[in-house]
Design an enzyme around this catalytic site. Structure first.
Site, PDB file in Angstrom:
ATOM      1  N   ARG A 148      26.333  36.190  27.199  1.00 16.10           N
ATOM      2  CA  ARG A 148      25.670  36.801  28.360  1.00 16.10           C
ATOM      3  C   ARG A 148      25.136  35.656  29.204  1.00 16.10           C
ATOM      4  O   ARG A 148      24.174  34.981  28.823  1.00 16.10           O
ATOM      5  CB  ARG A 148      24.539  37.726  27.925  1.00 16.10           C
ATOM      6  CG  ARG A 148      23.626  38.087  29.076  1.00 16.10           C
ATOM      7  CD  ARG A 148      22.677  39.206  28.774  1.00 16.10           C
ATOM      8  NE  ARG A 148      23.379  40.484  28.765  1.00 16.10           N
ATOM      9  CZ  ARG A 148      22.770  41.673  28.819  1.00 16.10           C
ATOM     10  NH1 ARG A 148      21.465  41.756  28.864  1.00 16.10           N
ATOM     11  NH2 ARG A 148      23.470  42.789  28.833  1.00 16.10           N
ATOM     12  N   HIS A 195      30.413  43.587  33.669  1.00 15.91           N
ATOM     13  CA  HIS A 195      29.801  44.008  32.398  1.00 15.91           C
ATOM     14  C   HIS A 195      30.806  44.929  31.695  1.00 15.91           C
ATOM     15  O   HIS A 195      30.598  46.136  31.557  1.00 15.91           O
ATOM     16  CB  HIS A 195      28.480  44.732  32.680  1.00 15.91           C
ATOM     17  CG  HIS A 195      27.563  44.840  31.505  1.00 15.91           C
ATOM     18  ND1 HIS A 195      27.863  44.324  30.256  1.00 15.91           N
ATOM     19  CD2 HIS A 195      26.336  45.423  31.362  1.00 15.91           C
ATOM     20  CE1 HIS A 195      26.860  44.576  29.424  1.00 15.91           C
ATOM     21  NE2 HIS A 195      25.928  45.240  30.072  1.00 15.91           N
ATOM     22  N   GLN A 202      29.944  47.398  28.744  1.00 19.40           N
ATOM     23  CA  GLN A 202      29.179  48.566  29.185  1.00 19.40           C
ATOM     24  C   GLN A 202      30.132  49.628  29.742  1.00 19.40           C
ATOM     25  O   GLN A 202      30.002  50.815  29.437  1.00 19.40           O
ATOM     26  CB  GLN A 202      28.164  48.157  30.256  1.00 19.40           C
ATOM     27  CG  GLN A 202      27.309  49.307  30.731  1.00 19.40           C
ATOM     28  CD  GLN A 202      26.370  49.824  29.651  1.00 19.40           C
ATOM     29  OE1 GLN A 202      25.627  49.056  29.064  1.00 19.40           O
ATOM     30  NE2 GLN A 202      26.400  51.119  29.383  1.00 19.40           N
ATOM     31  N   ASP A 253      22.231  52.034  38.738  1.00 19.89           N
ATOM     32  CA  ASP A 253      21.835  50.833  37.988  1.00 19.89           C
ATOM     33  C   ASP A 253      20.556  50.322  38.654  1.00 19.89           C
ATOM     34  O   ASP A 253      20.206  50.752  39.760  1.00 19.89           O
ATOM     35  CB  ASP A 253      22.966  49.786  38.078  1.00 19.89           C
ATOM     36  CG  ASP A 253      22.681  48.521  37.272  1.00 19.89           C
ATOM     37  OD1 ASP A 253      21.841  48.564  36.350  1.00 19.89           O
ATOM     38  OD2 ASP A 253      23.294  47.466  37.586  1.00 19.89           O
ATOM     39  N   CYS A 262      23.262  52.384  32.704  1.00 19.33           N
ATOM     40  CA  CYS A 262      23.485  51.448  31.595  1.00 19.33           C
ATOM     41  C   CYS A 262      22.192  51.085  30.878  1.00 19.33           C
ATOM     42  O   CYS A 262      22.218  50.614  29.751  1.00 19.33           O
ATOM     43  CB  CYS A 262      24.197  50.202  32.102  1.00 19.33           C
ATOM     44  SG  CYS A 262      23.216  49.222  33.258  1.00 19.33           S
ATOM     45  N   ARG A 269      27.780  51.789  23.109  1.00 20.05           N
ATOM     46  CA  ARG A 269      27.954  50.329  23.156  1.00 20.05           C
ATOM     47  C   ARG A 269      28.404  49.837  21.779  1.00 20.05           C
ATOM     48  O   ARG A 269      29.322  49.024  21.672  1.00 20.05           O
ATOM     49  CB  ARG A 269      26.630  49.645  23.546  1.00 20.05           C
ATOM     50  CG  ARG A 269      26.224  49.816  24.999  1.00 20.05           C
ATOM     51  CD  ARG A 269      27.167  49.093  25.942  1.00 20.05           C
ATOM     52  NE  ARG A 269      27.247  47.674  25.657  1.00 20.05           N
ATOM     53  CZ  ARG A 269      26.399  46.748  26.130  1.00 20.05           C
ATOM     54  NH1 ARG A 269      25.426  47.099  26.935  1.00 20.05           N
ATOM     55  NH2 ARG A 269      26.568  45.463  25.848  1.00 20.05           N
TER      56      ARG A 269
HETATM   57  N1  NVA Z   1      22.848  44.994  36.855  1.00 21.49           N
HETATM   58  C1  NVA Z   1      21.953  44.818  35.735  1.00 21.49           C
HETATM   59  C2  NVA Z   1      22.566  45.347  34.478  1.00 21.49           C
HETATM   60  C3  NVA Z   1      21.663  45.271  33.262  1.00 21.49           C
HETATM   61  C4  NVA Z   1      22.336  45.693  31.982  1.00 21.49           C
HETATM   62  C5  NVA Z   1      21.611  43.351  35.608  1.00 21.49           C
HETATM   63  O1  NVA Z   1      22.507  42.510  35.764  1.00 21.49           O
HETATM   64  O2  NVA Z   1      20.447  43.032  35.371  1.00 21.49           O
HETATM   65  N1   CP Z   2      22.914  47.832  29.262  1.00 20.04           N
HETATM   66  C1   CP Z   2      22.629  46.632  28.764  1.00 20.04           C
HETATM   67  O1   CP Z   2      23.443  45.719  28.766  1.00 20.04           O
HETATM   68  O2   CP Z   2      21.374  46.523  28.236  1.00 20.04           O
HETATM   69  P1   CP Z   2      20.639  45.196  27.780  1.00 20.04           P
HETATM   70  O3   CP Z   2      20.379  44.356  28.994  1.00 20.04           O
HETATM   71  O4   CP Z   2      19.379  45.674  27.120  1.00 20.04           O
HETATM   72  O5   CP Z   2      21.518  44.448  26.821  1.00 20.04           O
END
Ligand code: NVA
Ligand code: CP
Length: 308
Positions: free
Chosen positions: A105, A132, A135, A226, A265, A293
């Site tokens: 990540r 992502h 997801q 989101d 998500c 997930r």
């Molecule tokens: N768009 C959000 C998704 C979190 C799972 C982010 O990147 O923070």
């Molecule tokens: N949806 C998702 O990726 O959640 P987290 O940021 O908690 O991993």
């Protein structure tokens, strides 16, 4: 199910997987969830490399590897030598000598691409600024469970269409034959990145429409949103005002089909992109998504990392 064609591949974006591969992986996830198919990654290790926070991604990958009989190890990027200037290439080469797969990540998608280039083991994207994909695999699995298929549905995403979640939603759902609508403010920063939009369009079986009017929610089977302020955008608080007209509330859900489902998500910012009455209401499948997930990722891990 012959999974040999997946062995050793990376999972960075759904652009790299065909419709039939995505369908096969979701089918595997559904079967593994029901206990109809059992897979083992006994003796295999997956490193989880994090540059950003996480709740679901960390816990689902760790618990998932345990379920498969393997082992996951959490690595905070800041505590590695990457934080002191060791190169991505050397880090990828080193990880490849210890573990059987890496979930990463990271902020920049170009960095995960660089990591994957030098890695001799599968690299799975656990979220970058651009995509992502894990997801969206879980989201599509959830839609299969609630609606029978993804193809032919009207899927509407409201909010920031210029970032990871809309990009992956657009690519995955349209590839499987859904019509995908992205509804966002009429400003460049909220629109999908041009190169991603063009690639998604080329691969799409369903329509992809970008618009700015919430009336486009009419007739939706699936409504998705989101967070308005993604990780890394914390100093852009003007987003809250720009995106306010796109809040998913009861009035908005009434425009969708009667049996429409609501997806997010998570983490949700209640009172901003969604209100309690919707996320806790009859439309919501957000915790099925969160659960999936685990199952969607276990199918991906079993396919990419092999084992029995
Ligand atoms: N768009 C959000 C998704 C979190 C799972 C982010 O990147 O923070
Ligand atoms: N949806 C998702 O990726 O959640 P987290 O940021 O908690 O991993």
């Amino acid at each position: 199910m012959d999974l040999k064609k997946y062995r050793g591949r990376h999972f960075l974006t759904l652009l790299d997987y065909t419709e039939s591969e995505i369908r096969e992986l979701i089918d595997l996830a559904v079967k593994m969830k029901k206990g109809k198919v059992k897979k083992s990654l006994k003796g295999k290790s997956l490193a989880l490399l994090f540059e950003k926070p996480s709740t679901r991604t960390r816990v689902s990958f760790e618990a998932g590897m345990t379920k498969l009989g393997g082992h996951a190890l959490y690595v905070d990027l800041r505590t590695t030598q990457l934080g002191r200037g060791e190169s991505i290439a050397d880090t990828a080469r080193t990880f490849s000598r210890y573990v059987d797969g890496v979930m990463a990540r990271l902020y920049k998608h170009t960095v995960i691409e660089e990591f994957a280039k030098y890695s001799t083991i599968p690299v799975i994207n656990g979220l970058t600024d651009m995509f992502h994909p894990c997801q969206t695999m879980a989201d599509m699995q959830t839609v299969f469970e609630h609606k029978g298929d993804v193809g032919g549905l009207k899927v509407v995403f409201l909010g920031d269409c210029g970032f990871n979640m809309f990009h992956s939603t657009m690519i995955g759902f349209s590839k499987l034959g859904a019509d995908v609508y992205g509804i966002c403010p009429d400003k460049m920063e909220y629109m999908p990145k041009k190169e991603v939009f063009e690639k998604a369009k080329k691969q799409a079986k369903g329509k992809i429409v970008i618009g700015h009017e919430i009336e486009l929610v009419e007739g939706a089977d699936v409504v998705i949103t989101d967070t308005w302020v993604s990780m890394g955008q914390e100093d852009e608080q003007k987003r809250l005002a720009d995106l306010k007209p796109y809040q998913v509330n009861q009035e908005l859900m009434k425009k969708a089909k009667k049996d429409a489902i609501f997806m997010h998500c998570l983490p949700a910012h209640r009172g901003q992109e969604v209100v309690d009455e919707v996320i806790d209401g009859r439309w919501s499948v957000v915790f099925d998504e969160a659960e999936n997930r685990l199952h969607a990722q276990n199918a991906i891990l079993a396919a990419l990392m092999g084992g029995k």
